[in-house]
Design an enzyme around this catalytic site. Structure first.
Site, PDB file in Angstrom:
ATOM      1  N   TYR A   1       0.831  -1.205   0.000  1.00  0.00           N
ATOM      2  CA  TYR A   1       0.000   0.000   0.000  1.00  0.00           C
ATOM      3  C   TYR A   1       0.867   1.257   0.000  1.00  0.00           C
ATOM      4  O   TYR A   1       2.034   1.235   0.408  1.00  0.00           O
ATOM      5  CB  TYR A   1      -0.950   0.030   1.212  1.00  0.00           C
ATOM      6  CG  TYR A   1      -0.283   0.256   2.556  1.00  0.00           C
ATOM      7  CD1 TYR A   1      -0.180   1.534   3.101  1.00  0.00           C
ATOM      8  CD2 TYR A   1       0.242  -0.804   3.299  1.00  0.00           C
ATOM      9  CE1 TYR A   1       0.413   1.747   4.341  1.00  0.00           C
ATOM     10  CE2 TYR A   1       0.831  -0.603   4.530  1.00  0.00           C
ATOM     11  CZ  TYR A   1       0.922   0.677   5.048  1.00  0.00           C
ATOM     12  OH  TYR A   1       1.509   0.887   6.269  1.00  0.00           O
ATOM     13  N   CYS A   2       0.269   2.347  -0.493  1.00  0.00           N
ATOM     14  CA  CYS A   2       0.861   3.681  -0.382  1.00  0.00           C
ATOM     15  C   CYS A   2      -0.190   4.585   0.256  1.00  0.00           C
ATOM     16  O   CYS A   2      -1.020   4.123   1.034  1.00  0.00           O
ATOM     17  CB  CYS A   2       1.357   4.193  -1.730  1.00  0.00           C
ATOM     18  SG  CYS A   2       0.087   4.414  -2.991  1.00  0.00           S
ATOM     19  N   TRP A   3      -0.161   5.875  -0.044  1.00  0.00           N
ATOM     20  CA  TRP A   3      -1.078   6.805   0.619  1.00  0.00           C
ATOM     21  C   TRP A   3      -2.524   6.544   0.228  1.00  0.00           C
ATOM     22  O   TRP A   3      -3.406   6.440   1.076  1.00  0.00           O
ATOM     23  CB  TRP A   3      -0.675   8.235   0.290  1.00  0.00           C
ATOM     24  CG  TRP A   3      -1.656   9.269   0.764  1.00  0.00           C
ATOM     25  CD1 TRP A   3      -2.463  10.053  -0.011  1.00  0.00           C
ATOM     26  CD2 TRP A   3      -1.951   9.617   2.114  1.00  0.00           C
ATOM     27  NE1 TRP A   3      -3.242  10.872   0.778  1.00  0.00           N
ATOM     28  CE2 TRP A   3      -2.943  10.623   2.095  1.00  0.00           C
ATOM     29  CE3 TRP A   3      -1.480   9.174   3.355  1.00  0.00           C
ATOM     30  CZ2 TRP A   3      -3.474  11.195   3.244  1.00  0.00           C
ATOM     31  CZ3 TRP A   3      -1.998   9.752   4.503  1.00  0.00           C
ATOM     32  CH2 TRP A   3      -2.980  10.741   4.452  1.00  0.00           C
TER      33      TRP A   3
ATOM     34  N   SER B   1       2.277   2.497  -4.951  1.00  0.00           N
ATOM     35  CA  SER B   1       2.014   1.095  -4.617  1.00  0.00           C
ATOM     36  C   SER B   1       1.807   0.248  -5.880  1.00  0.00           C
ATOM     37  O   SER B   1       2.210  -0.921  -5.929  1.00  0.00           O
ATOM     38  CB  SER B   1       0.809   0.978  -3.692  1.00  0.00           C
ATOM     39  OG  SER B   1      -0.339   1.569  -4.263  1.00  0.00           O
TER      40      SER B   1
ATOM     41  N   TYR C   1      -3.348   3.641   2.442  1.00  0.00           N
ATOM     42  CA  TYR C   1      -3.367   3.918   3.885  1.00  0.00           C
ATOM     43  C   TYR C   1      -4.645   4.625   4.300  1.00  0.00           C
ATOM     44  O   TYR C   1      -5.136   4.422   5.419  1.00  0.00           O
ATOM     45  CB  TYR C   1      -2.153   4.777   4.269  1.00  0.00           C
ATOM     46  CG  TYR C   1      -2.273   5.388   5.646  1.00  0.00           C
ATOM     47  CD1 TYR C   1      -2.010   4.641   6.793  1.00  0.00           C
ATOM     48  CD2 TYR C   1      -2.691   6.717   5.811  1.00  0.00           C
ATOM     49  CE1 TYR C   1      -2.144   5.195   8.056  1.00  0.00           C
ATOM     50  CE2 TYR C   1      -2.836   7.268   7.069  1.00  0.00           C
ATOM     51  CZ  TYR C   1      -2.557   6.499   8.186  1.00  0.00           C
ATOM     52  OH  TYR C   1      -2.722   7.049   9.438  1.00  0.00           O
TER      53      TYR C   1
END
Length: 353
Positions: A96-98, A104, A125
């Site tokens: 995952y990323c933001w 991601s 996130y």
């Protein structure tokens, strides 16, 4: 190439299915908060992310994307050659990323190309954060029992003893890295962010058995600079209280063991005492600082207990809205043997009638 799956199921049971939870955000984003158990393999570090962002807004969107792609490819390659070098063919990462965007997806695409069964968090996130916030604002009850008492009654130590006995405990001061007073910050351990504090609370909370009591130390709404979330605070306000009572002399002796960092750092202690000037006359502050400079820590602890903390506790108790009269447990000492006995009494009091 393996198909990249997506999920928004972030329950403890679902997260346990993955061999690694990979947070590809920058180190500062990761430090602010992250999923429990995640490792940080950034596709762009903080400096790189700022550089690409500046190029994106001030120079050229295309050139920023080209720059970001080159940096991302190099960083992902480095992670595969180092941290992920020993992973077998059956490796199952969650990435995952933001917000589930390019960072991601870039990592997931390459991991899937290797042949690993890769899953992306839908919404990144932010999906986790929304779930944590909703859970901690929920009105569902928590079977809290509050351990109350004046300063130095070893409430935190009692929580640790209860946890070692297999009882359910939420140690708010431990999670907040703060002992809840002007003397309370932990040496060399800064407080986490509010988001990380809430993640830590929710991680513990969702693992609890709702049919068994949860022991929590009576705190104010604020623990250092962090705020207790609404659901936990509501449960604390409605919870039955068990109040520990002990003589000031026993409490002063206990504080000598509970705050060893203050006794070993006179400057820190002097600064903390200086922070009490708005509550006490100048002569009293100077007398306490003289005790600190002389290393007379037990008389200092006794003076602070009787002159500052006990009156403050009594005022707070009068302002409070206790739902029922607390159960009072008295002890003449707060050594380990006495605390073990107190812990047994707490367990007995917490059992259903």
């Amino acid at each position: 190439m393996q198909r990249i799956a997506t999920t928004d199921d972030l329950s403890a049971q679902a997260l346990a299915q993955y061999d690694a939870i990979i947070d590809v955000r920058s180190p500062s984003e990761f430090a602010d908060d992250h999923l429990p158990g995640a490792i940080n393999l950034p596709v762009l570090d903080d400096e790189e992310r700022a550089r690409v962002g500046t190029h994106y807004t001030q120079v050229s969107v295309f050139e920023a994307r080209r720059m970001g792609a080159a940096l991302t490819a190099r960083n992902i390659a480095a992670h595969i050659d180092t941290v992920l070098a020993d992973r077998e063919k059956a490796f199952k990462p969650l990435v995952y990323c933001w917000r589930g965007g390019m960072r991601s997806q870039s990592m997931a695409t390459i991991l899937a190309a290797v042949g690993w069964k890769t899953t992306l968090i839908e919404g990144g996130y932010r999906t986790w954060r929304r779930q944590v916030s909703a859970a901690l604002e929920d009105e569902a009850s928590i079977p809290v029992i509050l351990i109350d008492g004046q300063t130095g009654t070893a409430k935190t130590r009692l929580l640790h003893i209860l946890a070692a006995r297999g009882e359910q405990v939420i140690d708010l001061e431990g999670l907040a890295s703060h002992r809840g007073s002007i003397f309370g910050n932990f040496a060399d351990t800064p407080q986490p962010s509010q988001k990380a504090f809430e993640t830590a609370i929710w991680t513990q909370l969702r693992a609890l058995d709702p049919d068994r009591p949860v022991y929590v130390e009576a705190e104010s709404r604020q623990v250092g600079r962090l705020r207790v979330p609404p659901r936990v605070w509501a449960a604390m306000q409605a919870a039955p209280r068990i109040r520990i009572q002990a003589p000031a002399s026993a409490r002063a002796r206990y504080l000598m063991t509970a705050y060893p960092d203050l006794a070993s750092d006179t400057d820190k202690l002097m600064t903390a005492i200086d922070g009490l000037r708005r509550f006490h006359p100048k002569a009293e502050i100077e007398a306490w600082q003289a005790l600190a400079e002389a290393g007379d820590f037990e008389p200092l602890a006794t003076a602070l207990i009787t002159t500052h903390y006990d009156p403050a506790y009594d005022r707070a108790r009068k302002r409070g809205s206790e739902t029922a009269k607390p159960v009072v447990m008295e002890t003449s000492d707060l050594d380990e043997a006495s605390l073990e006995i107190l812990a047994e009494r707490l367990v007995e009091a917490g059992r259903p009638a």
